[in-house]
Design a protein around this motif. Structure first.
Motif, mmCIF file in Angstrom:
data_model
loop_
_atom_site.group_PDB
_atom_site.id
_atom_site.type_symbol
_atom_site.label_atom_id
_atom_site.label_comp_id
_atom_site.label_asym_id
_atom_site.label_seq_id
_atom_site.Cartn_x
_atom_site.Cartn_y
_atom_site.Cartn_z
ATOM 1 N N LEU A 249 -26.934 -0.291 -93.264
ATOM 2 C CA LEU A 249 -27.726 0.776 -93.875
ATOM 3 C C LEU A 249 -26.878 2.009 -94.142
ATOM 4 O O LEU A 249 -27.042 2.677 -95.170
ATOM 5 C CB LEU A 249 -28.919 1.126 -92.985
ATOM 6 C CG LEU A 249 -30.088 0.147 -93.010
ATOM 7 C CD1 LEU A 249 -31.110 0.511 -91.938
ATOM 8 C CD2 LEU A 249 -30.757 0.122 -94.385
ATOM 9 N N ASP A 250 -25.976 2.328 -93.231
ATOM 10 C CA ASP A 250 -25.081 3.464 -93.450
ATOM 11 C C ASP A 250 -24.238 3.228 -94.700
ATOM 12 O O ASP A 250 -24.084 4.118 -95.548
ATOM 13 C CB ASP A 250 -24.186 3.663 -92.224
ATOM 14 C CG ASP A 250 -23.262 4.860 -92.365
ATOM 15 O OD1 ASP A 250 -23.676 5.964 -91.986
ATOM 16 O OD2 ASP A 250 -22.130 4.691 -92.870
ATOM 17 N N TRP A 251 -23.686 2.014 -94.810
ATOM 18 C CA TRP A 251 -22.904 1.662 -96.011
ATOM 19 C C TRP A 251 -23.763 1.751 -97.257
ATOM 20 O O TRP A 251 -23.327 2.294 -98.280
ATOM 21 C CB TRP A 251 -22.351 0.248 -95.844
ATOM 22 C CG TRP A 251 -21.820 -0.357 -97.114
ATOM 23 C CD1 TRP A 251 -20.582 -0.159 -97.673
ATOM 24 C CD2 TRP A 251 -22.521 -1.250 -97.984
ATOM 25 N NE1 TRP A 251 -20.477 -0.876 -98.838
ATOM 26 C CE2 TRP A 251 -21.642 -1.554 -99.058
ATOM 27 C CE3 TRP A 251 -23.784 -1.831 -97.962
ATOM 28 C CZ2 TRP A 251 -22.013 -2.412 -100.100
ATOM 29 C CZ3 TRP A 251 -24.158 -2.679 -98.996
ATOM 30 C CH2 TRP A 251 -23.273 -2.963 -100.054
ATOM 31 N N LEU A 252 -24.995 1.246 -97.202
ATOM 32 C CA LEU A 252 -25.877 1.249 -98.374
ATOM 33 C C LEU A 252 -26.181 2.675 -98.822
ATOM 34 O O LEU A 252 -26.142 2.988 -100.021
ATOM 35 C CB LEU A 252 -27.175 0.508 -98.050
ATOM 36 C CG LEU A 252 -28.196 0.411 -99.192
ATOM 37 C CD1 LEU A 252 -27.626 -0.404 -100.350
ATOM 38 C CD2 LEU A 252 -29.504 -0.196 -98.700
ATOM 39 N N TYR A 253 -26.495 3.557 -97.872
ATOM 40 C CA TYR A 253 -26.775 4.949 -98.213
ATOM 41 C C TYR A 253 -25.564 5.601 -98.893
ATOM 42 O O TYR A 253 -25.698 6.319 -99.891
ATOM 43 C CB TYR A 253 -27.142 5.743 -96.962
ATOM 44 C CG TYR A 253 -28.627 5.781 -96.665
ATOM 45 C CD1 TYR A 253 -29.509 6.421 -97.528
ATOM 46 C CD2 TYR A 253 -29.143 5.199 -95.517
ATOM 47 C CE1 TYR A 253 -30.863 6.474 -97.259
ATOM 48 C CE2 TYR A 253 -30.503 5.245 -95.238
ATOM 49 C CZ TYR A 253 -31.355 5.883 -96.112
ATOM 50 O OH TYR A 253 -32.703 5.934 -95.847
ATOM 51 N N ARG A 254 -24.384 5.366 -98.321
ATOM 52 C CA ARG A 254 -23.184 5.967 -98.882
ATOM 53 C C ARG A 254 -22.892 5.426 -100.284
ATOM 54 O O ARG A 254 -22.525 6.186 -101.192
ATOM 55 C CB ARG A 254 -21.991 5.721 -97.956
ATOM 56 C CG ARG A 254 -22.077 6.501 -96.641
ATOM 57 C CD ARG A 254 -20.963 6.088 -95.680
ATOM 58 N NE ARG A 254 -21.082 6.802 -94.420
ATOM 59 C CZ ARG A 254 -20.512 7.971 -94.166
ATOM 60 N NH1 ARG A 254 -19.771 8.560 -95.088
ATOM 61 N NH2 ARG A 254 -20.662 8.558 -92.998
ATOM 62 N N ARG A 255 -23.059 4.138 -100.475
ATOM 63 C CA ARG A 255 -22.812 3.562 -101.790
ATOM 64 C C ARG A 255 -23.866 4.027 -102.797
ATOM 65 O O ARG A 255 -23.533 4.294 -103.965
ATOM 66 C CB ARG A 255 -22.795 2.031 -101.697
ATOM 67 C CG ARG A 255 -21.586 1.486 -100.964
ATOM 68 C CD ARG A 255 -20.299 1.862 -101.684
ATOM 69 N NE ARG A 255 -19.115 1.474 -100.932
ATOM 70 C CZ ARG A 255 -18.396 2.298 -100.200
ATOM 71 N NH1 ARG A 255 -18.737 3.584 -100.113
ATOM 72 N NH2 ARG A 255 -17.313 1.888 -99.565
ATOM 73 N N ALA A 256 -25.108 4.132 -102.374
ATOM 74 C CA ALA A 256 -26.156 4.596 -103.286
ATOM 75 C C ALA A 256 -25.869 6.022 -103.752
ATOM 76 O O ALA A 256 -25.983 6.337 -104.948
ATOM 77 C CB ALA A 256 -27.518 4.516 -102.604
ATOM 78 N N ALA A 257 -25.488 6.891 -102.822
ATOM 79 C CA ALA A 257 -25.187 8.280 -103.186
ATOM 80 C C ALA A 257 -23.986 8.352 -104.119
ATOM 81 O O ALA A 257 -23.970 9.119 -105.090
ATOM 82 C CB ALA A 257 -24.930 9.096 -101.922
ATOM 83 N N THR A 271 -16.030 7.681 -102.896
ATOM 84 C CA THR A 271 -15.429 6.693 -102.003
ATOM 85 C C THR A 271 -15.551 5.287 -102.566
ATOM 86 O O THR A 271 -15.255 4.317 -101.881
ATOM 87 C CB THR A 271 -16.120 6.738 -100.628
ATOM 88 O OG1 THR A 271 -17.529 6.518 -100.802
ATOM 89 C CG2 THR A 271 -15.895 8.066 -99.942
ATOM 90 N N LEU A 272 -16.001 5.170 -103.808
ATOM 91 C CA LEU A 272 -16.207 3.855 -104.398
ATOM 92 C C LEU A 272 -14.877 3.165 -104.685
ATOM 93 O O LEU A 272 -13.954 3.779 -105.215
ATOM 94 C CB LEU A 272 -16.991 3.976 -105.702
ATOM 95 C CG LEU A 272 -18.475 4.333 -105.605
ATOM 96 C CD1 LEU A 272 -19.060 4.536 -106.992
ATOM 97 C CD2 LEU A 272 -19.247 3.262 -104.850
ATOM 98 N N PRO A 273 -14.773 1.871 -104.349
ATOM 99 C CA PRO A 273 -13.581 1.125 -104.768
ATOM 100 C C PRO A 273 -13.582 0.960 -106.290
ATOM 101 O O PRO A 273 -14.598 1.181 -106.950
ATOM 102 C CB PRO A 273 -13.748 -0.218 -104.051
ATOM 103 C CG PRO A 273 -15.218 -0.345 -103.817
ATOM 104 C CD PRO A 273 -15.722 1.049 -103.599
#
Length: 330
Positions: A249-257, A271-273
C-alpha cells in the motif's frame, strides 16, 4: 509482538512524554489510552514506554520504567503475565468479536503484580463493528487496576464512542532537523530521503529492514508489464497479494502520487522508474482522478475481510482503463 521499552524515546516525543509522566504522578492516567499518529512516527515505541511505566514497580522521577525490577525484565522479555495482547489473527484482517471476549476475560484475571494489568490492542482501527461494540462495554466498565492501550494509525476510523472513552495521546512527527539527527545516530544517510520520509523515520527504518526497495522494483516491473500487456493481471495480482500489505500500500500510494504529478507536467522529485515515467506521460489527469479514489478505497478494504487479490486486480485493471493519450492541444 515484543516490547521495545528499552529503546530511548526520540527527541520529538519528549514533550508528550512529560505530559504522560505528569499524569502518572497525579494518578490521572485513564483506563483507556488511545495512542495515535501517522505510520512511522514511533507511536508503538511510545506505547511500549507507557506500558512499561504503568507496570514498573520502581519508576524514576521522570515517570520512566526503571528497567531492572522483575516486572521490567519480564516486559523486556515479552513474558510479563499481566499483559494481554489483542491483534488480528492474520495480518491485514479484522479483529473478531470472539477475540475481544477472550481478551476481556483475561483482563479480569487477578494480576500477578500489584501494578495491575495492561491490555494492548493493535491496530485498533481493525476492530470489526461487533468487536468494537464488545470492547466498548469493557471501556465503560473496566476491570479494577487495569489500563487498555489502543494503538492506531487512523483515529478517525474508530467508533466515536470508543474515542470518547479513551484518553488521547497523539504522537507527533519530527521536524526535518530532528529526523536528520535521529538518522545520523542510526548511521543512516539522509541524502536521498524526501520530506515525507523525514516525517516518518521509523517507517523508513522498517522499510530498509524488510527490503522495501527490492520489493518496489519488482512491483514497478510487474505494473509496467501489466500496462504493456506483457503479463496477465490475475497472475500479477496473485503474486502481489502474497506480499506484505502495508508495504504494498505504501508503494501504491507513492506510485499513484507520482503518476498524477507527471500527468500534470510536474516531474520534480519524481521517483518513477523510466518505464513508468514513459507511461505516466500518456495519462490524462481527469481520467486518472477516479483511480486515485480507488487507491484510497483499496487501503480501506485492506483492513476488512475483502478478497485482497480481487482488490489488487481491480486496482490494476482500472489503471489500465485510465491509460490514454492526452487530448490534442490546439
Amino acid at each position: 509482538m515484543s516490547s521495545d521499552a528499552s529503546g530511548i524515546l526520540p527527541a520529538w516525543q519528549a514533550e508528550l512524554w512529560s505530559h504522560f509522566a505528569h499524569a502518572i504522578e497525579r494518578d490521572r492516567v485513564a483506563h483507556g489510552l488511545l495512542v495515535c499518529g501517522p505510520p512511522g512516527v514511533g507511536k508503538r515505541l511510545f506505547a511500549d514506554h507507557m506500558m512499561a511505566a504503568l507496570l514498573c514497580r520502581e519508576r524514576s522521577d521522570a515517570g520512566e520504567a526503571c528497567g531492572v525490577c522483575a516486572a521490567c525484565r519480564q516486559v523486556a522479555a515479552a513474558t510479563h503475565p499481566d499483559i494481554s495482547r489483542l491483534v488480528p489473527e492474520e495480518p491485514g484482517r479484522q479483529i473478531k468479536v470472539e477475540q475481544v471476549r477472550a481478551f476481556t476475560r483475561r483482563l479480569y484475571l487477578t494480576p500477578q503484580y500489584d501494578s495491575g494489568r495492561v491490555g494492548w490492542i493493535e491496530p485498533a482501527e481493525q476492530l470489526s463493528p461487533s468487536a468494537a461494540n464488545s470492547l466498548l462495554k469493557t471501556l465503560e466498565e473496566p476491570p479494577p487496576n487495569c489500563h487498555i492501550l489502543l494503538i492506531t494509525n487512523h483515529v478517525s476510523a474508530l467508533m466515536p464512542t470508543i474515542r470518547s472513552r479513551c484518553q488521547l495521546w497523539r504522537v507527533p512527527p519530527p521536524s526535518a532537523d530532528m529526523a536528520r539527527m535521529w538518522f545520523e545516530a542510526q548511521e543512516v544517510d539522509t541524502a536521498g530521503l524526501d520530506a515525507d520520509s523525514l516525517r516518518t523515520p521509523f517507517a523508513v527504518q522498517d522499510r530498509r529492514e524488510r527490503d522495501y526497495d527490492g520489493l518496489s522494483r519488482s512491483w514497478d516491473d510487474a505494473l509496467s508489464a501489466v500496462i504493456r500487456n506483457r503479463q496477465d493481471v490475475s497472475s500479477v495480482a496473485e503474486g502481489m497479494a502474497r506480499q506484505p500489505v502495508d508495504l504494498w500500500l505504501d508503494w501504491l500510494y507513492r506510485r499513484a502520487a507520482a503518476l498524477m504529478a507527471v500527468a500534470l507536467n510536474d516531474e520534480r522529485d519524481t521517483t518513477l522508474p523510466r518505464t513508468l515515467l514513459q507511461i505516466a506521460h500518456r495519462l490524462d489527469p481527469a481520467a486518472l482522478q477516479p483511480w486515485l479514489a480507488q487507491v484510497a478505497e483499496a487501503a480501506r478494504l485492506a483492513g476488512t475481510n475483502a478478497d485482497w487479490q480481487l482488490v489488487i486486480e481491480s486496482v490494476l485493471l482500472d489503471l489500465k482503463a485510465s491509460l490514454k493519450r492526452r487530448p490534442a492541444t490546439s
